[in-house]
Design a protein around this motif. Structure first.
Motif, mmCIF file in Angstrom:
data_model
loop_
_atom_site.group_PDB
_atom_site.id
_atom_site.type_symbol
_atom_site.label_atom_id
_atom_site.label_comp_id
_atom_site.label_asym_id
_atom_site.label_seq_id
_atom_site.Cartn_x
_atom_site.Cartn_y
_atom_site.Cartn_z
ATOM 1 N N GLU A 193 0.725 -1.108 -0.014
ATOM 2 C CA GLU A 193 0.124 -0.212 -0.096
ATOM 3 C C GLU A 193 0.814 1.136 -0.065
ATOM 4 O O GLU A 193 1.765 1.217 0.504
ATOM 5 C CB GLU A 193 -0.977 0.056 1.117
ATOM 6 N N LEU A 194 0.263 2.238 -0.602
ATOM 7 C CA LEU A 194 0.963 3.549 -0.621
ATOM 8 C C LEU A 194 -0.032 4.465 0.501
ATOM 9 O O LEU A 194 -1.227 4.637 -0.034
ATOM 10 C CB LEU A 194 0.968 4.266 -1.903
ATOM 11 N N LEU A 204 -9.329 23.671 6.668
ATOM 12 C CA LEU A 204 -8.974 23.155 8.187
ATOM 13 C C LEU A 204 -8.942 21.670 8.000
ATOM 14 O O LEU A 204 -8.355 21.094 9.220
ATOM 15 C CB LEU A 204 -10.517 23.418 9.043
ATOM 16 N N ASN A 205 -9.123 21.007 7.116
ATOM 17 C CA ASN A 205 -8.864 19.415 6.923
ATOM 18 C C ASN A 205 -7.573 19.112 6.282
ATOM 19 O O ASN A 205 -7.374 19.811 5.412
ATOM 20 C CB ASN A 205 -10.227 18.978 6.194
ATOM 21 N N LEU A 206 -6.925 18.097 6.784
ATOM 22 C CA LEU A 206 -6.019 17.488 6.060
ATOM 23 C C LEU A 206 -6.527 16.337 5.425
ATOM 24 O O LEU A 206 -7.348 15.418 5.960
ATOM 25 C CB LEU A 206 -4.999 17.033 7.102
ATOM 26 N N GLY A 207 -6.191 16.000 4.318
ATOM 27 C CA GLY A 207 -6.552 14.806 3.627
ATOM 28 C C GLY A 207 -5.700 13.504 3.684
ATOM 29 O O GLY A 207 -4.609 13.844 3.908
ATOM 30 N N TYR A 208 -6.163 12.468 4.011
ATOM 31 C CA TYR A 208 -5.300 11.515 4.061
ATOM 32 C C TYR A 208 -5.722 10.004 3.160
ATOM 33 O O TYR A 208 -7.162 9.852 3.336
ATOM 34 C CB TYR A 208 -5.372 11.006 5.763
ATOM 35 N N GLY A 209 -4.866 9.608 2.534
ATOM 36 C CA GLY A 209 -5.336 8.620 1.639
ATOM 37 C C GLY A 209 -4.629 7.238 1.655
ATOM 38 O O GLY A 209 -3.391 7.392 1.938
ATOM 39 N N VAL A 210 -5.253 6.231 1.161
ATOM 40 C CA VAL A 210 -4.365 4.846 1.109
ATOM 41 C C VAL A 210 -4.619 4.345 -0.322
ATOM 42 O O VAL A 210 -5.800 4.282 -0.669
ATOM 43 C CB VAL A 210 -4.799 3.729 1.896
ATOM 44 N N ILE A 211 -3.631 3.983 -1.065
ATOM 45 C CA ILE A 211 -3.588 3.218 -2.647
ATOM 46 C C ILE A 211 -3.210 2.077 -2.296
ATOM 47 O O ILE A 211 -2.307 1.608 -1.666
ATOM 48 C CB ILE A 211 -2.770 4.220 -3.596
ATOM 49 N N ASP A 212 -4.169 1.204 -2.729
ATOM 50 C CA ASP A 212 -3.817 -0.392 -2.280
ATOM 51 C C ASP A 212 -2.760 -0.945 -3.401
ATOM 52 O O ASP A 212 -2.155 -0.195 -4.284
ATOM 53 C CB ASP A 212 -5.173 -1.161 -2.433
ATOM 54 N N ALA A 213 -2.600 -2.125 -3.271
ATOM 55 C CA ALA A 213 -1.317 -2.739 -4.067
ATOM 56 C C ALA A 213 -1.780 -3.028 -5.494
ATOM 57 O O ALA A 213 -0.837 -3.290 -6.302
ATOM 58 C CB ALA A 213 -1.166 -4.243 -3.329
ATOM 59 N N GLY A 215 -3.273 -0.333 -7.216
ATOM 60 C CA GLY A 215 -3.230 1.066 -7.655
ATOM 61 C C GLY A 215 -4.439 1.579 -7.437
ATOM 62 O O GLY A 215 -4.616 2.526 -8.329
ATOM 63 N N GLU A 216 -5.413 1.085 -6.615
ATOM 64 C CA GLU A 216 -6.788 1.713 -6.612
ATOM 65 C C GLU A 216 -6.851 2.375 -5.021
ATOM 66 O O GLU A 216 -6.405 1.932 -4.101
ATOM 67 C CB GLU A 216 -7.783 0.740 -6.719
ATOM 68 N N LEU A 217 -7.518 3.542 -5.112
ATOM 69 C CA LEU A 217 -7.835 4.457 -3.891
ATOM 70 C C LEU A 217 -8.550 3.585 -2.969
ATOM 71 O O LEU A 217 -9.816 3.264 -3.573
ATOM 72 C CB LEU A 217 -8.294 5.522 -4.025
ATOM 73 N N SER A 218 -8.331 3.075 -1.948
ATOM 74 C CA SER A 218 -9.117 2.623 -1.040
ATOM 75 C C SER A 218 -9.596 3.023 0.278
ATOM 76 O O SER A 218 -10.612 2.827 0.775
ATOM 77 C CB SER A 218 -8.408 1.050 -0.563
ATOM 78 N N THR A 219 -9.020 4.311 0.494
ATOM 79 C CA THR A 219 -9.413 4.991 1.823
ATOM 80 C C THR A 219 -8.947 6.638 1.378
ATOM 81 O O THR A 219 -7.882 6.927 0.817
ATOM 82 C CB THR A 219 -8.769 4.561 2.940
ATOM 83 N N TYR A 220 -9.971 7.356 1.671
ATOM 84 C CA TYR A 220 -9.769 8.890 1.679
ATOM 85 C C TYR A 220 -10.506 9.248 2.876
ATOM 86 O O TYR A 220 -11.712 9.428 2.711
ATOM 87 C CB TYR A 220 -9.893 9.493 0.247
ATOM 88 N N VAL A 221 -9.724 10.319 3.486
ATOM 89 C CA VAL A 221 -10.482 10.769 4.815
ATOM 90 C C VAL A 221 -10.023 12.198 4.915
ATOM 91 O O VAL A 221 -8.949 12.693 4.848
ATOM 92 C CB VAL A 221 -10.074 9.951 5.988
ATOM 93 N N GLU A 222 -11.103 13.168 5.505
ATOM 94 C CA GLU A 222 -10.960 14.463 5.785
ATOM 95 C C GLU A 222 -10.677 14.402 7.422
ATOM 96 O O GLU A 222 -11.592 14.502 7.989
ATOM 97 C CB GLU A 222 -12.131 15.369 5.239
ATOM 98 N N VAL A 223 -9.409 14.673 7.890
ATOM 99 C CA VAL A 223 -9.260 14.729 9.060
ATOM 100 C C VAL A 223 -9.149 16.273 9.721
ATOM 101 O O VAL A 223 -8.435 17.082 9.138
ATOM 102 C CB VAL A 223 -7.761 14.184 9.336
ATOM 103 N N PRO A 224 -10.149 16.431 10.584
ATOM 104 C CA PRO A 224 -10.217 17.995 11.330
ATOM 105 C C PRO A 224 -8.928 18.203 11.873
ATOM 106 O O PRO A 224 -8.527 17.595 12.762
ATOM 107 C CB PRO A 224 -11.501 17.954 11.984
ATOM 108 N N PHE A 225 -8.524 19.418 11.365
ATOM 109 C CA PHE A 225 -7.333 19.940 12.194
ATOM 110 C C PHE A 225 -7.618 21.145 12.837
ATOM 111 O O PHE A 225 -8.556 21.757 12.745
ATOM 112 C CB PHE A 225 -6.089 20.212 10.847
#
Length: 486
Positions: A193-194, A204-213, A215-225
């Motif tokens: 994973e990447l 105000l949000n930080l974006g956080y994501g995971v690309i799986d093995a 090459g597909e986006l498996s997670t994308y979250v807006e984290v309140p900062f």
């Protein structure tokens, strides 16, 4: 040595240039090469198999007003090992901005040390807007492709890691909410994973994501900062991703006037956001620590109820918003490791009590650490850190740090010789964490040459096992990576 010149790109830099980051260790090169049958002093190990990549920030055109080294165009250097032989290539990353400026024959974007209104181009990139996406900060390898990235958030430019053939950009079919990707995405070698983060200047949000093995986006979250922040690095464990909201961020009053000036808020704690790798914003665990700015993190792992994080604590983060001892070229004192007073540090986050404990792990200034990549997100013992040149951003030594024993081993470069961030390459069928090699590109300014040094990771102070000549002296830069042939 056999050398083929691939291309030479035009530049309008003055012949008598005196800019500290366009001369000496930072003298740019504008020619691309392929080279093989390289001249070697010593012997390249037979059990070194893979590719060492380094990203360098290369000045090409004179700035509209003021040049900053971190906005130089990306030039990737690749040296591939196998069977006791090595092959070298270097290429500019053909970003949209690089190609546009080559066509125009001049700089089109205002740099990070200029007001955005100075830009000639009609559109730009980056978290603060109207910057050139230079892709010149970091380089990693994911799914067999090298990915070059820019620290102010931009595209991930794809290249073949061996030949450096251009493969355009990675978007994975999304636009990341318009943020781009920050410069330190992480690859978990155990899952393929990447992990990445991104941000915008007013969000105000930080974006956080995971690309799986695959090459597909498996997670994308807006984290309140707690407000708009510009973190530079991230870390991960088997189950957690670690983001941070630094105590140093853009000055609100300056922002109102359209300027981007960093201010250290010494009364605000450094905040860490721990999120399950595929978790939601509601699952974020916040931890507070002593105020500072983190430039780079080393690694993280889980230890019972605790998450352990190694990185570097800046004891003088306010220097990022300070001046310079050179009035002609102001603003560069902050780039020296000694100026920011960065030292190895360990944070421990107790998931049961919610408490943070922290302590230094070294009294010596260092930064830009690398580990055996097989230990990424897992417990590690060793890190390999860069030692800084006083008064400038460049490296003149390497430090092997044994975090269990608390000992340090140092390799110092001769005067006028500059090293690079040194990734650890495990030898084929390695049996221990430090069973392998350190690789570093070397710029020897007095003798006007560059080499790749191969060092024994178990005892780097013994000096190079092999010194491999390169076609031209290369410029200093920032980050590098090791990609095993597999």
């Amino acid at each position: 040595m056999k050398v083929q010149t691939v291309a030479t790109y035009r530049s309008d830099l003055p012949v008598d240039d005196d800019h500290p980051y366009r001369t000496g260790a930072w003298r740019p090169q504008h020619t691309e090469y392929d080279a093989w049958d390289l001249d070697v002093i010593g012997k390249i190990p037979e059990d070194l198999t893979g590719t060492y990549l380094r990203n360098t920030e290369t000045a090409v055109f004179q700035p509209i007003k003021r040049y900053h080294p971190f906005e130089g165009d990306a030039m990737i250097h690749s040296i591939t090992f196998g069977g006791g032989e090595a092959r070298y290539a270097n290429r500019f990353v053909k970003t949209e901005g690089f190609l546009a400026e080559q066509q125009a024959g001049r700089a089109l974007w205002a740099g990070i040390a200029e007001h955005p209104s100075n830009a000639i181009a009609e559109h730009g990139w980056g978290a603060r807007g109207m910057l050139k996406d230079a892709a010149s900060t970091d380089v990693i390898v994911h799914r067999g492709e090298a990915l070059a990235s820019y620290y102010q958030c931009g595209e991930l430019y794809r290249l073949d890691p061996v030949t450096l053939e251009d493969r355009s950009v990675s978007k994975w079919g999304i636009e990341y909410s318009g943020r781009g990707v920050a410069a330190h995405p992480k690859v978990d070698p155990h899952t393929g994973e990447l992990l990445f983060f991104n941000y915008l200047r007013d969000d105000l949000n930080l974006g956080y994501g995971v690309i799986d093995a695959d090459g597909e986006l498996s997670t994308y979250v807006e984290v309140p900062f707690p407000g708009p922040r510009q973190p530079h690095d991230m870390a991960f464990t088997e189950n957690w991703t670690i983001l941070n909201a630094p105590s140093l961020y853009w000055n609100v009053e300056a922002r109102a006037a359209g300027y981007f000036v960093n201010t250290f808020h010494e009364d605000e704690p450094l905040r860490f956001a721990l999120i399950p790798r595929h978790g939601s914003a509601a699952e974020v665990r916040w931890f507070e620590a002593d105020p500072t700015f983190i430039l780079h993190l080393t690694n993280a792992y889980e230890d019972g109820d605790e998450v352990v994080l190694d990185g570097f604590f800046e004891h003088n983060p306010g220097v990022w918003g300070g001046g310079s001892s050179n009035p002609k070229y102001p603003g560069f004192d902050a780039l020296a490791i000694e100026a920011m007073d960065a030292r190895a540090h360990r944070w421990r986050f107790n998931l049961r009590t919610g408490q943070t404990t922290e302590a230094p792990t070294s009294e010596r200034c260092s930064e830009f650490s690398m580990i055996n990549g097989q230990h990424a997100g897992r417990r590690h013992r060793y890190s390999y850190n860069a030692l800084g040149v006083p008064g400038m951003f460049a490296f003149n030594g390497l430090l092997k740090h044994d975090l269990d024993a608390g000992t340090e081993e140092v390799l110092e470069a001769p005067p006028g010789v500059f090293l690079s961030e040194a990734p650890m390459a495990p030898r084929d069928n390695s049996t221990a964490e430090d069973d392998g090699y350190l690789l570093t590109f070397v710029s020897d300014v007095p003798n006007d040459r560059s080499e790749c040094w191969v060092l024994d990771a178990s005892c780097p102070s013994d000096g190079p096992l092999a010194r491999i000549s390169l076609p031209e002296r290369i410029s200093s830069g920032t980050h590098s990576t090791w990609a095993p042939a597999t």
